[in-house]
Design an enzyme around this catalytic site. Structure first.
Site, PDB file in Angstrom:
ATOM      1  N   PRO A   1      -5.133   0.648  18.359  1.00 48.53           N
ATOM      2  CA  PRO A   1      -4.903  -0.245  17.243  1.00 48.53           C
ATOM      3  C   PRO A   1      -4.911   0.885  16.175  1.00 48.53           C
ATOM      4  CG  PRO A   1      -7.051  -0.919  17.991  1.00 48.53           C
ATOM      5  CD  PRO A   1      -6.262  -0.069  19.250  1.00 48.53           C
TER       6      PRO A   1
ATOM      7  N   HIS B   1       0.829  -1.023   0.076  1.00 50.82           N
ATOM      8  CA  HIS B   1      -0.027   0.011  -0.128  1.00 50.82           C
ATOM      9  C   HIS B   1       0.939   1.217   0.079  1.00 50.82           C
ATOM     10  CE1 HIS B   1      -4.091  -1.632   1.479  1.00 50.82           C
ATOM     11  NE2 HIS B   1      -3.629  -2.480   0.727  1.00 50.82           N
TER      12      HIS B   1
ATOM     13  N   TYR C   1       3.402   6.900   9.848  1.00 52.71           N
ATOM     14  CA  TYR C   1       2.426   5.856   9.513  1.00 52.71           C
ATOM     15  C   TYR C   1       3.566   4.618   9.087  1.00 52.71           C
ATOM     16  CZ  TYR C   1      -1.496   3.261   7.776  1.00 52.71           C
ATOM     17  OH  TYR C   1      -2.499   2.293   7.749  1.00 52.71           O
TER      18      TYR C   1
ATOM     19  N   TYR D   1      -9.779   5.342   7.011  1.00 48.49           N
ATOM     20  CA  TYR D   1     -10.084   5.532   8.437  1.00 48.49           C
ATOM     21  C   TYR D   1     -11.176   6.680   8.451  1.00 48.49           C
ATOM     22  CZ  TYR D   1      -5.629   3.359   9.773  1.00 48.49           C
ATOM     23  OH  TYR D   1      -4.580   2.584  10.054  1.00 48.49           O
TER      24      TYR D   1
ATOM     25  N   LYS E   1       0.278   0.095  15.159  1.00 49.61           N
ATOM     26  CA  LYS E   1       1.818   0.142  15.898  1.00 49.61           C
ATOM     27  C   LYS E   1       2.160  -1.150  16.494  1.00 49.61           C
ATOM     28  CE  LYS E   1       2.883   3.871  13.441  1.00 49.61           C
ATOM     29  NZ  LYS E   1       3.631   3.213  12.115  1.00 49.61           N
TER      30      LYS E   1
END
Length: 390
Positions: free
Chosen positions: A293, A72, A385, A201, A297
């Site tokens: 979550p 991704h 990220y 998200y 991480k």
């Protein structure tokens, strides 16, 4: 029994440590209170930072991940029904993440350990560790009704939040930090195509959502719910209807529903134990820290602990140097707290907090406006990220 490094816990952290040490010629024994099938049945995260993926390659278990994992280069934030893409590759100089389920990571590591003939004691009851503040750590457990005694040079506590290793440390030798969030994630796993090629998200007045996947044919979805909710009160139909009401119109139209394979509610918390070394006992992974979550991480932090610990132990045996061991806790915690900060920030940004509905919502909106309108802010988000450098 005698071994150089006793590893307590056969989850991904313990198995990865065992594999890295085995390839360096260091003997390990893993003891695990559950069966191997139970360990593989755990449904967990599946977003691997680039550093974690490279560590899998270093351990010699990255081939299937590279072949089947989904690379991704970005993800989406949905706010007020509008989707905004975060271009990880453009913002981080070509870096990204790999979606590859923790179950598959564990399976690959278990297969490699079996092929190497390295010993693992499953269903080990009454695990106890002793004398880790001396040069001769000891442990014992009961396997098949018989007591097994183990002498080791070092003990690695990779046995999770509820494990015996951290619990064995005297209370006055450890400091605990914790934040408990007033909500949880209701997760559903289904054999349906993901609603998007990348993770979404979502922030919504009814609560946070995450649209994720494990493969091109298996999806994982999450809803923010109060901690008072019960899984049995959520039928598949109710879950899908609630999810559809919270996601953006394009996703709602493309959503394919189906029977759930698994549903569960996970409470959200932040937790850190300091230090992470006690004589010849080292904590790693969930035994030392928990993150919400949001941001994926947890597994990646465990992998970074294992990277530092494996390097320290290899240095000890090859060079008779204690430098890596002496700095293990400080190196880990510097990275842990940065990940804790990022997970807390992203959780605070995307979830609803009923205690301060007006003020919190306005702050969230201002922060989101800034993130979505500033390339510098998006770069900070993207860099965290994909994983900060070791």
């Amino acid at each position: 029994m005698r071994t150089q490094v006793l590893i307590v816990g056969a989850g991904p952290a313990g198995l990865l440590l065992g594999q890295l040490l085995h390839r360096a010629g260091i003997a390990t024994l893993i003891v695990e209170r559950q069966s191997g099938d139970h360990v593989l049945s755990r449904i967990r995260a599946g977003v691997l930072e680039q550093g974690t993926a490279e560590l899998m390659d270093e351990a010699g278990v990255g081939a299937r991940m590279r072949a089947e994992g989904l690379v991704h280069d970005g993800f989406a934030l949905t706010v007020d029904g509008q989707r905004h893409r975060i271009d990880l590759q453009a913002l981080t100089g070509g870096r990204g993440v790999i979606v590859y389920g923790q179950t598959e990571v564990t399976r690959d590591l278990m297969t490699a350990r079996a092929a190497a003939g390295a010993p693992t004691l499953h269903e080990a009851a009454d695990v106890r560790i002793n004398d880790f503040d001396t040069e001769r750590p000891r442990a014992s457990c009961v396997v098949g009704g018989e007591t097994v005694h183990v002498d080791a040079d070092f003990i690695a506590g990779c046995d999770g939040f509820h494990g015996v290793c951290r619990a064995s440390v005297p209370a006055d030798a450890i400091r605990l930090f914790e934040k408990v969030y007033p909500f949880g994630w209701l997760g559903l796993l289904s054999d349906t195509p993901p609603v998007s090629d990348e993770l979404i998200y979502g922030r919504h007045e009814r609560g946070f959502t995450l649209c994720s996947m494990r493969s091109p044919t298996r999806s994982r979805y999450y809803l923010q719910v109060p901690l008072t909710e019960r899984v049995e009160d959520w039928s598949d139909r109710r879950f899908w209807e609630e999810l559809r009401s919270r996601i953006d119109p394009q996703a709602a139209e493309q959503l394919i529903t189906g029977p759930s394979l698994e549903k569960s509610i996970a409470p959200l918390r932040s937790f850190v134990a300091e230090p992470m070394r006690f004589g010849r006992l080292f904590l790693a992974g969930d035994a030392a820290h928990i993150v919400p979550p949001t941001g994926a991480k947890g597994l990646n932090l465990a992998a970074s602990d294992v990277r530092y610990l494996s390097q320290a132990l290899i240095e000890h045996y090859r060079e008779r140097s204690s430098a890596g061991i002496d700095h293990y806790s400080a190196r880990c915690l510097a990275r842990v707290w940065k990940a804790e900060r990022f997970s807390w920030w992203l959780t605070s940004l995307m979830h609803n907090f009923d205690a301060e509905p007006g003020f919190q919502a306005r702050l969230q909106q201002a922060e989101l406006d800034y993130v979505l309108g500033s390339e510098a802010a998006r770069r900070v988000l993207a860099e965290n990220y994909v994983g900060l450098p070791f």
